[in-house]
Design an enzyme around this catalytic site. Structure first.
Site, PDB file in Angstrom:
ATOM      1  N   MET A 171      27.070  80.564 -15.557  1.00  0.00           N
ATOM      2  CA  MET A 171      28.154  79.987 -14.622  1.00  0.00           C
ATOM      3  C   MET A 171      29.374  79.798 -15.222  1.00  0.00           C
ATOM      4  SD  MET A 171      27.121  77.178 -11.699  1.00  0.00           S
ATOM      5  CE  MET A 171      28.181  76.619 -10.674  1.00  0.00           C
ATOM      6  N   GLY A 172      29.342  79.048 -16.520  1.00  0.00           N
ATOM      7  CA  GLY A 172      30.752  78.974 -17.117  1.00  0.00           C
ATOM      8  C   GLY A 172      31.438  80.176 -17.440  1.00  0.00           C
ATOM      9  N   GLY A 184      26.459  79.440  -7.859  1.00  0.00           N
ATOM     10  CA  GLY A 184      25.423  80.117  -8.720  1.00  0.00           C
ATOM     11  C   GLY A 184      26.057  81.586  -9.263  1.00  0.00           C
ATOM     12  N   LYS A 227      27.449  66.428  -4.431  1.00  0.00           N
ATOM     13  CA  LYS A 227      26.888  67.597  -4.928  1.00  0.00           C
ATOM     14  C   LYS A 227      25.112  67.275  -4.990  1.00  0.00           C
ATOM     15  CE  LYS A 227      25.942  71.846  -6.927  1.00  0.00           C
ATOM     16  NZ  LYS A 227      24.768  71.832  -7.484  1.00  0.00           N
ATOM     17  N   GLY A 258      31.246  75.228 -22.933  1.00  0.00           N
ATOM     18  CA  GLY A 258      29.943  75.854 -22.415  1.00  0.00           C
ATOM     19  C   GLY A 258      29.950  77.000 -21.483  1.00  0.00           C
ATOM     20  N   LEU A 259      29.755  78.381 -22.087  1.00  0.00           N
ATOM     21  CA  LEU A 259      30.118  79.553 -21.700  1.00  0.00           C
ATOM     22  C   LEU A 259      28.822  80.290 -21.051  1.00  0.00           C
ATOM     23  CD1 LEU A 259      33.198  80.562 -23.597  1.00  0.00           C
ATOM     24  CD2 LEU A 259      33.276  79.757 -21.401  1.00  0.00           C
ATOM     25  N   GLY A 260      27.945  79.405 -20.550  1.00  0.00           N
ATOM     26  CA  GLY A 260      26.679  80.159 -20.110  1.00  0.00           C
ATOM     27  C   GLY A 260      26.979  80.920 -18.951  1.00  0.00           C
ATOM     28  N   SER A 264      29.183  74.459  -6.588  1.00  0.00           N
ATOM     29  CA  SER A 264      27.930  75.185  -6.219  1.00  0.00           C
ATOM     30  C   SER A 264      28.233  76.727  -5.952  1.00  0.00           C
ATOM     31  CB  SER A 264      27.544  74.766  -4.654  1.00  0.00           C
ATOM     32  OG  SER A 264      26.491  75.432  -4.145  1.00  0.00           O
ATOM     33  N   HIS A 315      23.825  67.479  -1.533  1.00  0.00           N
ATOM     34  CA  HIS A 315      24.094  68.988  -1.134  1.00  0.00           C
ATOM     35  C   HIS A 315      22.503  69.762  -1.787  1.00  0.00           C
ATOM     36  CE1 HIS A 315      24.579  73.153  -2.861  1.00  0.00           C
ATOM     37  NE2 HIS A 315      25.385  73.266  -1.772  1.00  0.00           N
ATOM     38  N   ASN A 316      22.097  69.181  -3.103  1.00  0.00           N
ATOM     39  CA  ASN A 316      21.037  70.149  -3.600  1.00  0.00           C
ATOM     40  C   ASN A 316      19.764  69.592  -2.773  1.00  0.00           C
ATOM     41  OD1 ASN A 316      22.818  71.077  -5.110  1.00  0.00           O
ATOM     42  ND2 ASN A 316      21.710  70.916  -6.984  1.00  0.00           N
ATOM     43  N   GLU A 354      19.664  71.391   0.065  1.00  0.00           N
ATOM     44  CA  GLU A 354      19.080  72.779  -0.246  1.00  0.00           C
ATOM     45  C   GLU A 354      17.643  72.905  -0.285  1.00  0.00           C
ATOM     46  OE1 GLU A 354      19.110  74.635  -4.459  1.00  0.00           O
ATOM     47  OE2 GLU A 354      21.231  74.591  -3.682  1.00  0.00           O
TER      48      GLU A 354
END
Length: 303
Positions: free
Chosen positions: A11-12, A123, A173, A7-9, A121, A176-177, A180
């Site tokens: 973020m990745g 982004g 997490k 998964g190299l979107g 986290s 956390h969101n 947020e």
């Protein structure tokens, strides 16, 4: 250390870049040829199949997943397992539901595999600033992963921690969101009030810049508000539709299950739902903020 990323979107890919710069040997798989090319340009190795990816590593292997929550995670694990050996480590760095994580950890442990969940986290800014990571899993597995975690974090011992057993990382997490959501909603409502006070003709970017220094409400989110308002004081072209990516809903459901009052986070989620029926300034600011910190797609007005 050597590790594979699936998964190299956006973020990745940014995480892979940071790992490579930190001296780690990174290979990866993604359906996008452009993503594989980017990885190669950064000094990593891209593979067009998961079979080839796993075959390029010597046991014990470490495979880090950055794929969408839910079925894609299960499907990826199902494809990996026949190609891995006992003792290999699978890491889920996405935003999975912690209950799914606990189930996966139990299933994989029964087959002899290690599993770690990393609530991540940061982004689009994590590439330069480092990632905040909440880690769940067995002590030995987390220790084995720690060289990569120290490289990805803002500092070797800053911004990350082993918070508990499998599922704990994704649980923290999730909360956390939820927090947020509440913080973003409060900022959005406050700036909307100031925008509506037309007789003062307030410069909202100036206000944001003032609050960034010395104020008790200063934060990174406020920094991003200042950026968004500098680019577009009236947030022209943005629709008020504010998406929610799932963690807020899971947080509120957990609050219900535990009978733990969470009125601010609940109302913040409800406001996101209501945003889909109006064109308010506060909702347009929320929309802009999600894009500022996470690179999330934003809904723009029809031209």
């Amino acid at each position: 250390m050597k590790l594979a990323m699936i998964g190299l979107g956006r973020m990745g890919a940014n995480m892979a870049d940071r790992l490579i710069e930190g001296g780690h040997d990174v290979c990866g798989f993604d359906l996008s040829r452009d993503a594989l090319t980017r990885l190669g340009d950064a000094g990593g190795r891209g593979f067009s199949t998961i079979e080839d990816l796993v075959g390029s590593l010597e046991p014990p292997r470490t495979v880090w997943l950055m794929v969408p929550a839910g079925k894609p995670v299960d499907d990826t694990i199902d494809e990996l397992v026949p190609r891995l050996a006992q003792g290999d480590l699978i890491v889920d760095g996405g935003n999975s539901n912690y209950k799914d994580t606990m189930r996966r950890a139990e299933d994989l442990a029964a087959k002899g595999f290690r599993f770690v969940d990393v609530g991540t986290s940061g982004g689009v800014w994590g590439r330069s600033e480092g990632y905040s990571m909440m880690v769940g899993g067995p002590d030995d597995a987390v220790e084995r992963l720690s060289p990569a975690l120290r490289t990805l974090a803002p500092g070797e011992e800053l911004g990350w921690g082993h918070v508990g057993p499998a599922g704990a990382g994704h649980f923290v997490k999730m909360i956390h969101n939820g927090i947020e959501y509440g913080m973003m909603q409060a900022y959005a409502e406050g700036f909307a009030l100031m925008e509506r006070k037309k007789d003062f003709d307030l410069d909202l970017e100036q206000v944001a810049q003032i609050w960034r220094h010395g104020s008790v409400v200063r934060s990174w989110l406020l920094d991003l508000i200042a950026r968004a308002l500098k680019d577009s004081p009236q947030l022209e072209g943005l629709d008020a539709w504010v998406s929610d990516s799932g963690e807020g809903r899971w947080t509120i459901q957990e609050a219900v299950d535990l009978a733990s009052p969470a009125p601010v986070m609940t109302m913040a989620l409800m406001e996101r739902f209501s945003s889909r029926d109006d064109d308010s300034y506060s909702h347009r600011l929320l929309n802009a903020l999600r894009n500022q910190f996470g690179g999330h797609a934003i809904k723009k007005k029809d031209s």
